[in-house]
Design a protein around this motif. Structure first.
Motif, PDB file in Angstrom:
ATOM      1  N   ASP A 108      -4.867   5.131  -8.763  1.00  0.00           N
ATOM      2  CA  ASP A 108      -5.649   6.320  -9.200  1.00  0.00           C
ATOM      3  C   ASP A 108      -5.983   6.088 -10.568  1.00  0.00           C
ATOM      4  OD1 ASP A 108      -6.983   8.758  -9.492  1.00  0.00           O
ATOM      5  OD2 ASP A 108      -5.092   9.835  -9.831  1.00  0.00           O
ATOM      6  N   GLY A 109      -7.275   5.543 -10.552  1.00  0.00           N
ATOM      7  CA  GLY A 109      -7.705   4.932 -11.954  1.00  0.00           C
ATOM      8  C   GLY A 109      -7.174   3.694 -12.330  1.00  0.00           C
ATOM      9  N   ARG A 110      -6.619   3.778 -13.442  1.00  0.00           N
ATOM     10  CA  ARG A 110      -5.879   2.658 -13.808  1.00  0.00           C
ATOM     11  C   ARG A 110      -4.208   2.266 -13.576  1.00  0.00           C
ATOM     12  NH1 ARG A 110      -8.484   1.436 -19.797  1.00  0.00           N
ATOM     13  NH2 ARG A 110     -10.778   0.985 -18.752  1.00  0.00           N
ATOM     14  N   THR A 111      -3.937   3.753 -12.848  1.00  0.00           N
ATOM     15  CA  THR A 111      -2.360   3.834 -12.736  1.00  0.00           C
ATOM     16  C   THR A 111      -2.304   3.327 -11.318  1.00  0.00           C
ATOM     17  OG1 THR A 111      -2.553   5.824 -14.261  1.00  0.00           O
ATOM     18  CG2 THR A 111      -0.722   5.603 -12.678  1.00  0.00           C
ATOM     19  N   GLU A 112      -1.289   2.705 -11.313  1.00  0.00           N
ATOM     20  CA  GLU A 112      -0.736   2.313  -9.777  1.00  0.00           C
ATOM     21  C   GLU A 112       0.159   3.329  -9.143  1.00  0.00           C
ATOM     22  OE1 GLU A 112       2.395  -0.649  -7.490  1.00  0.00           O
ATOM     23  OE2 GLU A 112       1.043  -1.644  -9.256  1.00  0.00           O
ATOM     24  N   ILE A 113      -0.311   4.028  -8.101  1.00  0.00           N
ATOM     25  CA  ILE A 113       0.736   5.057  -7.531  1.00  0.00           C
ATOM     26  C   ILE A 113       1.671   4.447  -6.659  1.00  0.00           C
ATOM     27  CG2 ILE A 113       0.436   6.931  -6.012  1.00  0.00           C
ATOM     28  CD1 ILE A 113      -2.628   7.195  -6.877  1.00  0.00           C
ATOM     29  N   GLY A 114       1.279   3.404  -5.817  1.00  0.00           N
ATOM     30  CA  GLY A 114       2.524   2.840  -5.092  1.00  0.00           C
ATOM     31  C   GLY A 114       2.079   1.796  -4.423  1.00  0.00           C
ATOM     32  N   ARG A 115       2.943   0.954  -3.897  1.00  0.00           N
ATOM     33  CA  ARG A 115       2.716  -0.350  -3.244  1.00  0.00           C
ATOM     34  C   ARG A 115       3.905  -0.515  -2.050  1.00  0.00           C
ATOM     35  NH1 ARG A 115       2.985  -5.545  -6.959  1.00  0.00           N
ATOM     36  NH2 ARG A 115       1.952  -4.343  -8.311  1.00  0.00           N
ATOM     37  N   LEU A 116       3.055  -1.430  -1.073  1.00  0.00           N
ATOM     38  CA  LEU A 116       4.075  -1.861  -0.188  1.00  0.00           C
ATOM     39  C   LEU A 116       3.952  -3.341   0.099  1.00  0.00           C
ATOM     40  CD1 LEU A 116       3.107   0.732   2.819  1.00  0.00           C
ATOM     41  CD2 LEU A 116       5.324   0.548   1.456  1.00  0.00           C
ATOM     42  N   VAL A 117       4.790  -4.005   0.211  1.00  0.00           N
ATOM     43  CA  VAL A 117       4.872  -5.523   0.403  1.00  0.00           C
ATOM     44  C   VAL A 117       5.129  -5.979   1.914  1.00  0.00           C
ATOM     45  CG1 VAL A 117       5.503  -7.565  -0.499  1.00  0.00           C
ATOM     46  CG2 VAL A 117       5.132  -5.896  -2.191  1.00  0.00           C
ATOM     47  N   ALA A 118       4.278  -6.660   2.610  1.00  0.00           N
ATOM     48  CA  ALA A 118       4.743  -7.087   3.769  1.00  0.00           C
ATOM     49  C   ALA A 118       5.285  -5.840   4.685  1.00  0.00           C
ATOM     50  CB  ALA A 118       5.671  -8.092   3.724  1.00  0.00           C
ATOM     51  N   ILE A 119       5.100  -4.584   4.528  1.00  0.00           N
ATOM     52  CA  ILE A 119       5.329  -3.394   5.575  1.00  0.00           C
ATOM     53  C   ILE A 119       4.160  -3.143   6.445  1.00  0.00           C
ATOM     54  CG2 ILE A 119       5.966  -1.020   5.585  1.00  0.00           C
ATOM     55  CD1 ILE A 119       7.993  -2.728   4.072  1.00  0.00           C
ATOM     56  N   THR A 120       4.729  -3.319   7.808  1.00  0.00           N
ATOM     57  CA  THR A 120       3.741  -2.978   8.759  1.00  0.00           C
ATOM     58  C   THR A 120       4.279  -1.603   9.366  1.00  0.00           C
ATOM     59  OG1 THR A 120       5.082  -4.085  10.507  1.00  0.00           O
ATOM     60  CG2 THR A 120       3.289  -5.411   9.377  1.00  0.00           C
ATOM     61  N   ASP A 121       5.100  -0.771   9.001  1.00  0.00           N
ATOM     62  CA  ASP A 121       5.250   0.522   9.746  1.00  0.00           C
ATOM     63  C   ASP A 121       4.277   1.504   9.275  1.00  0.00           C
ATOM     64  OD1 ASP A 121       7.239   2.274  10.685  1.00  0.00           O
ATOM     65  OD2 ASP A 121       6.909   3.386   8.844  1.00  0.00           O
ATOM     66  N   ARG A 122       3.769   2.180  10.463  1.00  0.00           N
ATOM     67  CA  ARG A 122       2.667   3.054  10.229  1.00  0.00           C
ATOM     68  C   ARG A 122       2.868   4.162   9.340  1.00  0.00           C
ATOM     69  NH1 ARG A 122      -0.097   7.465  11.987  1.00  0.00           N
ATOM     70  NH2 ARG A 122      -2.060   7.568  12.620  1.00  0.00           N
ATOM     71  N   ASP A 123       3.951   4.871   9.618  1.00  0.00           N
ATOM     72  CA  ASP A 123       4.314   5.983   8.814  1.00  0.00           C
ATOM     73  C   ASP A 123       4.391   5.637   7.152  1.00  0.00           C
ATOM     74  OD1 ASP A 123       4.448   7.616  11.097  1.00  0.00           O
ATOM     75  OD2 ASP A 123       6.909   7.163  11.207  1.00  0.00           O
ATOM     76  N   GLN A 124       5.052   4.393   7.021  1.00  0.00           N
ATOM     77  CA  GLN A 124       5.058   4.014   5.525  1.00  0.00           C
ATOM     78  C   GLN A 124       3.753   3.845   4.940  1.00  0.00           C
ATOM     79  OE1 GLN A 124       8.026   0.815   5.989  1.00  0.00           O
ATOM     80  NE2 GLN A 124       9.294   2.039   4.455  1.00  0.00           N
ATOM     81  N   ILE A 125       2.801   3.166   5.590  1.00  0.00           N
ATOM     82  CA  ILE A 125       1.392   2.956   5.378  1.00  0.00           C
ATOM     83  C   ILE A 125       0.677   4.316   5.076  1.00  0.00           C
ATOM     84  CG2 ILE A 125      -0.541   1.938   5.838  1.00  0.00           C
ATOM     85  CD1 ILE A 125       0.759  -0.368   7.245  1.00  0.00           C
ATOM     86  N   PHE A 126       0.939   5.152   5.860  1.00  0.00           N
ATOM     87  CA  PHE A 126       0.203   6.505   5.894  1.00  0.00           C
ATOM     88  C   PHE A 126       0.828   7.281   4.697  1.00  0.00           C
ATOM     89  CE2 PHE A 126       0.419  11.227   6.376  1.00  0.00           C
ATOM     90  CZ  PHE A 126      -0.996  11.381   6.739  1.00  0.00           C
ATOM     91  N   ASP A 127       2.041   7.049   4.298  1.00  0.00           N
ATOM     92  CA  ASP A 127       2.707   7.738   3.259  1.00  0.00           C
ATOM     93  C   ASP A 127       2.274   7.620   2.083  1.00  0.00           C
ATOM     94  OD1 ASP A 127       4.332   9.553   4.988  1.00  0.00           O
ATOM     95  OD2 ASP A 127       5.985   8.319   4.449  1.00  0.00           O
ATOM     96  N   LEU A 128       1.956   5.983   1.672  1.00  0.00           N
ATOM     97  CA  LEU A 128       1.143   5.354   0.729  1.00  0.00           C
ATOM     98  C   LEU A 128      -0.286   5.820   0.662  1.00  0.00           C
ATOM     99  CD1 LEU A 128       1.314   3.589  -1.389  1.00  0.00           C
ATOM    100  CD2 LEU A 128       0.498   1.642   0.150  1.00  0.00           C
ATOM    101  N   ILE A 129      -1.173   5.941   1.726  1.00  0.00           N
ATOM    102  CA  ILE A 129      -2.254   6.553   1.623  1.00  0.00           C
ATOM    103  C   ILE A 129      -2.371   7.735   1.136  1.00  0.00           C
ATOM    104  CG2 ILE A 129      -4.437   6.944   2.936  1.00  0.00           C
ATOM    105  CD1 ILE A 129      -3.839   4.401   4.736  1.00  0.00           C
ATOM    106  N   ASP A 130      -1.530   8.522   1.786  1.00  0.00           N
ATOM    107  CA  ASP A 130      -1.324  10.195   1.310  1.00  0.00           C
ATOM    108  C   ASP A 130      -1.150  10.421   0.186  1.00  0.00           C
ATOM    109  OD1 ASP A 130      -1.532  12.907   2.682  1.00  0.00           O
ATOM    110  OD2 ASP A 130       0.558  13.054   2.368  1.00  0.00           O
ATOM    111  N   MET A 131      -0.440   9.570  -0.545  1.00  0.00           N
ATOM    112  CA  MET A 131      -0.242   9.648  -1.854  1.00  0.00           C
ATOM    113  C   MET A 131      -1.437   9.772  -2.944  1.00  0.00           C
ATOM    114  SD  MET A 131       2.824   7.169  -2.398  1.00  0.00           S
ATOM    115  CE  MET A 131       3.164   7.344  -4.280  1.00  0.00           C
ATOM    116  N   GLY A 132      -2.545   9.369  -2.456  1.00  0.00           N
ATOM    117  CA  GLY A 132      -3.927   9.235  -3.045  1.00  0.00           C
ATOM    118  C   GLY A 132      -4.729  10.448  -2.613  1.00  0.00           C
ATOM    119  N   VAL A 133      -4.223  11.282  -1.755  1.00  0.00           N
ATOM    120  CA  VAL A 133      -5.198  12.576  -1.420  1.00  0.00           C
ATOM    121  C   VAL A 133      -4.737  13.707  -2.214  1.00  0.00           C
ATOM    122  CG1 VAL A 133      -5.571  14.013   0.543  1.00  0.00           C
ATOM    123  CG2 VAL A 133      -5.050  11.473   1.062  1.00  0.00           C
ATOM    124  N   GLU A 134      -5.803  14.576  -2.603  1.00  0.00           N
ATOM    125  CA  GLU A 134      -5.547  15.648  -3.446  1.00  0.00           C
ATOM    126  C   GLU A 134      -5.232  16.752  -2.626  1.00  0.00           C
ATOM    127  OE1 GLU A 134      -8.862  16.029  -6.151  1.00  0.00           O
ATOM    128  OE2 GLU A 134      -8.425  13.805  -7.136  1.00  0.00           O
TER     129      GLU A 134
END
Length: 134
Positions: A108-134
């Motif tokens: 979010d701008g210059r601030t890292e909200i989160g990251r996943l390394v080598a994770i393929t689990d759909r729910d974890q990827i969705f949770d990361l994406i969801d962190m950027g939704v207002e």
């Protein structure tokens, strides 16, 4: 009695992505482009990947399925790909400590909200994406 082929097909069907998932256009950009988006204050989902990477391809299918189910996410977040082979040793990549290809990072701008390394689990990827939704 189930044949081995029938059991394999059933197992594959249970793990397959929805049939409606499609390849969503997420542009390939340079790290300079990413930096410009971050400097502009954009919310950016960066997929550091390589075209030959199996894990990256699974992540791509998961992201495509999520964005196909909810295209409004692309109105709130910029989804971009960065070529690991080209930018893996780039100053920007090193400065944010990207350890390897198949790394997904949400900013979010210059601030890292989160990251996943080598994770393929759909729910974890969705949770990361969801962190950027207002």
């Amino acid at each position: 009695m189930f044949t081995r082929r029938a059991l394999f097909a059933a197992a594959l069907a249970m793990t397959a992505l929805p049939a409606f998932a499609q390849n969503i256009e997420r542009p390939w950009v340079s790290t300079d482009d990413v930096q410009a988006m971050l400097d502009a204050g954009d919310t950016v989902f960066v997929d550091f990947k390589a075209t030959w990477c199996g894990t990256c391809k699974v992540q791509e299918r998961q992201i495509d399925a999520i964005l196909t189910e909810d295209p409004s996410l692309m109105e709130q977040i910029k989804f971009v790909n960065v070529d690991w082979d080209e930018y893996g040793n780039d100053d920007f990549t090193k400065s944010i400590n990207i350890p390897r290809r198949s790394t997904l990072v949400l900013f979010d701008g210059r601030t890292e909200i989160g990251r996943l390394v080598a994770i393929t689990d759909r729910d974890q990827i969705f949770d990361l994406i969801d962190m950027g939704v207002e």
